[in-house]
Scaffold this active site. Structure first.
Site, PDB file in Angstrom:
ATOM      1  N   ASP A 105       1.371   2.651   3.515  1.00 31.16           N
ATOM      2  CA  ASP A 105       0.538   3.841   3.294  1.00 31.16           C
ATOM      3  C   ASP A 105       1.405   5.102   3.311  1.00 31.16           C
ATOM      4  OD1 ASP A 105      -1.789   5.173   2.665  1.00 31.16           O
ATOM      5  OD2 ASP A 105      -2.452   5.380   4.736  1.00 31.16           O
ATOM      6  N   HIS A 158       1.598   5.393  -1.721  1.00 26.84           N
ATOM      7  CA  HIS A 158       1.255   6.566  -2.532  1.00 26.84           C
ATOM      8  C   HIS A 158       2.539   7.136  -3.110  1.00 26.84           C
ATOM      9  CE1 HIS A 158      -2.902   6.767  -0.997  1.00 26.84           C
ATOM     10  NE2 HIS A 158      -2.348   6.228   0.074  1.00 26.84           N
ATOM     11  N   HIS A 187      -4.772  -0.457   5.742  1.00 24.87           N
ATOM     12  CA  HIS A 187      -4.320   0.336   6.899  1.00 24.87           C
ATOM     13  C   HIS A 187      -5.292   0.297   8.072  1.00 24.87           C
ATOM     14  CE1 HIS A 187      -6.930   3.177   4.864  1.00 24.87           C
ATOM     15  NE2 HIS A 187      -6.036   3.498   3.968  1.00 24.87           N
ATOM     16  N   HIS A 206     -10.577   1.381   1.572  1.00 23.94           N
ATOM     17  CA  HIS A 206     -10.375   2.388   2.620  1.00 23.94           C
ATOM     18  C   HIS A 206     -11.615   2.303   3.496  1.00 23.94           C
ATOM     19  CE1 HIS A 206      -8.780   6.290   4.253  1.00 23.94           C
ATOM     20  NE2 HIS A 206      -9.991   6.238   4.773  1.00 23.94           N
ATOM     21  N   LYS A 239      -9.146   0.019  -6.108  1.00 20.55           N
ATOM     22  CA  LYS A 239      -9.179   0.670  -4.797  1.00 20.55           C
ATOM     23  C   LYS A 239     -10.535   1.328  -4.588  1.00 20.55           C
ATOM     24  CE  LYS A 239      -7.811   2.384  -0.871  1.00 20.55           C
ATOM     25  NZ  LYS A 239      -6.701   3.234  -0.520  1.00 20.55           N
ATOM     26  N   HIS A 270       0.864  -1.200   0.000  1.00 18.66           N
ATOM     27  CA  HIS A 270       0.000   0.000   0.000  1.00 18.66           C
ATOM     28  C   HIS A 270       0.894   1.242   0.000  1.00 18.66           C
ATOM     29  CE1 HIS A 270      -3.893   2.093   1.247  1.00 18.66           C
ATOM     30  NE2 HIS A 270      -2.999   3.052   1.080  1.00 18.66           N
TER      31      HIS A 270
HETATM   32  O1  DOR Z   1      -3.270   9.669   5.470  1.00 16.57           O
HETATM   33  C1  DOR Z   1      -3.604   9.380   4.344  1.00 16.57           C
HETATM   34  N1  DOR Z   1      -3.012   9.933   3.264  1.00 16.57           N
HETATM   35  N2  DOR Z   1      -4.595   8.501   4.171  1.00 16.57           N
HETATM   36  C2  DOR Z   1      -5.114   8.240   2.957  1.00 16.57           C
HETATM   37  O2  DOR Z   1      -6.037   7.473   2.881  1.00 16.57           O
HETATM   38  C3  DOR Z   1      -4.607   8.950   1.760  1.00 16.57           C
HETATM   39  C4  DOR Z   1      -3.242   9.433   1.955  1.00 16.57           C
HETATM   40  C5  DOR Z   1      -2.792  10.438   0.908  1.00 16.57           C
HETATM   41  O3  DOR Z   1      -2.980  10.165  -0.280  1.00 16.57           O
HETATM   42  O4  DOR Z   1      -2.213  11.463   1.267  1.00 16.57           O
HETATM   43 ZN    ZN Z   2      -3.381   5.053   1.433  1.00 19.28          ZN
END
Ligand code: DOR
Ligand code: ZN
Length: 345
Positions: A248, A16, A175, A137, A100, A14
């Protein structure tokens, strides 16, 4: 006490990575350690088609340092308008591993998310049939529900029913942050798993407030009370294959975090594996780190485990206070200025 720990190379289930100039910093931090990562599709605009996912994958590969064999595993963003044909295309594409599901409005760039589960029943059928996992999520967006109770409410109002209605849909509860989620995943039917982040294993909600407001510990779902943290730590270190690593890691520039309306997300990639090692060592479970970080994820997704290895060595070091992000912007990594006792060799 062991001085080194050699593991099958881990993967991050997971992550980003962002896009544009931010990509280089984020992808490098991950590719130094992890073999593969499930890449979240919450860009602005979101990655909703196979075509967009493949173009994004190309940009990620371009941002990699020379000689890196890191492999981005792509996901598509489910919306009310996702078609059954798109799910079929995704299932046929070797680079797309999952969809997702963001409830609309739950978190960063989730505005295009699903507004009602019924709207996606017909596409979930195709995912179920094709064995394409749904990554969830898990928070309700009902403003009447207390922010700290939104995961539990999601289980009760949406997830339990979803898992029963689509009885062979593969699903990752992403998460997780509560003892309720741990209990749900442990008791759920086959094909249900969960990812755990370093921040939810190492911190609880006190860490948002003690000593002043701590924006770099703020993420969504938000940290919960200590009893929940304990349940997550037991789940991660308990050797149950339903629980595996997903950082995450979610980079935001320093200014976007230290702001009157600070963004949610912890940039944990630069120290991710040592952060998990810290938790596993605290629970005398270092011998279970490899399965959590390197085996259970690929096993769930039905893909081969990595064949190369990675070594951690015992070394006290401090996470940087700040790193270069992009375009002159700085970024504060998760656990900045704090010590860890393992480092990637
Ligand atoms: O804390 C987070 N940041 N939770 C999420 O679900 C998305 C992520 C983000 O893309 O910044
Ligand atoms: Zn995430």
């Amino acid at each position: 006490m062991p001085e080194t720990l050699t593991l099958t190379r881990p993967d991050d289930w997971h992550l980003h990575l962002r896009d544009g100039p931010a990509l280089a910093t984020s992808v490098r931090a991950t590719a130094e350690v992890f073999g593969r990562a499930i890449v979240m599709p919450n860009l602005g605009p979101p990655v909703t088609t196979v075509e967009q996912a493949l173009a994004y994958r190309g940009r990620i590969l371009e941002a990699l340092p020379d000689g890196s064999d890191f492999e981005p595993l792509m996901t598509l963003y489910l919306t009310d308008r996702t078609s059954r044909e798109e799910v079929q295309r995704a299932a046929a594409c070797e680079h797309v591993l999952a969809f997702k599901y963001y409830p609309a409005g739950a978190t960063t760039n989730s505005e295009s998310g699903v507004t009602g589960l019924e709207n996606v029943y017909s596409v979930l059928e195709v995912m179920e049939e094709k064995g394409l996992p749904l990554l969830v999520h898990g928070e309700v967006t009902d403003p009447a529900v207390d922010v700290f109770d939104r995961e539990k409410a999601f289980i009760d109002r949406m997830l339990s029913g979803l898992v029963e209605r689509f009885s062979s849909l593969r699903l990752v509860f992403e998460h997780i942050t509560t003892a309720d989620a741990v209990q749900f995943v442990m008791g759920a039917r086959e094909g249900v798993a969960a990812t755990l982040t370093p921040q939810h294993l190492l911190m609880n909600r006190n860490d948002l407030f003690v000593g002043g407001l701590q924006p770099h510990n703020y993420c969504l779902p938000v940290l919960k009370r200590g009893a929940h943290q304990e349940a997550l730590r037991r789940a991660a270190t308990g050797g149950n294959p339903r629980f595996f690593l997903g950082t995450d890691s979610a980079p935001h520039a320093r200014g976007a975090k230290e702001s009157a309306c600070g963004c949610a997300g912890c940039f944990s990639s630069p120290a991710a594996l040592p952060l998990y090692a810290q938790c596993f060592e605290e629970l005398q479970a270092l011998d279970r780190l490899e399965a959590f970080a390197s085996h259970f994820g690929p096993d769930f997704y039905g893909i081969d485990r990595n064949t190369s290895t990675l070594t951690l060595r015992r070394e006290t070091w401090m996470v940087s206070d700040e790193l270069e992000f992009h375009s002159g912007e700085k970024i504060v990594p998760y656990w900045a200025g704090r010590q860890l006792s393992w480092q990637v060799a």
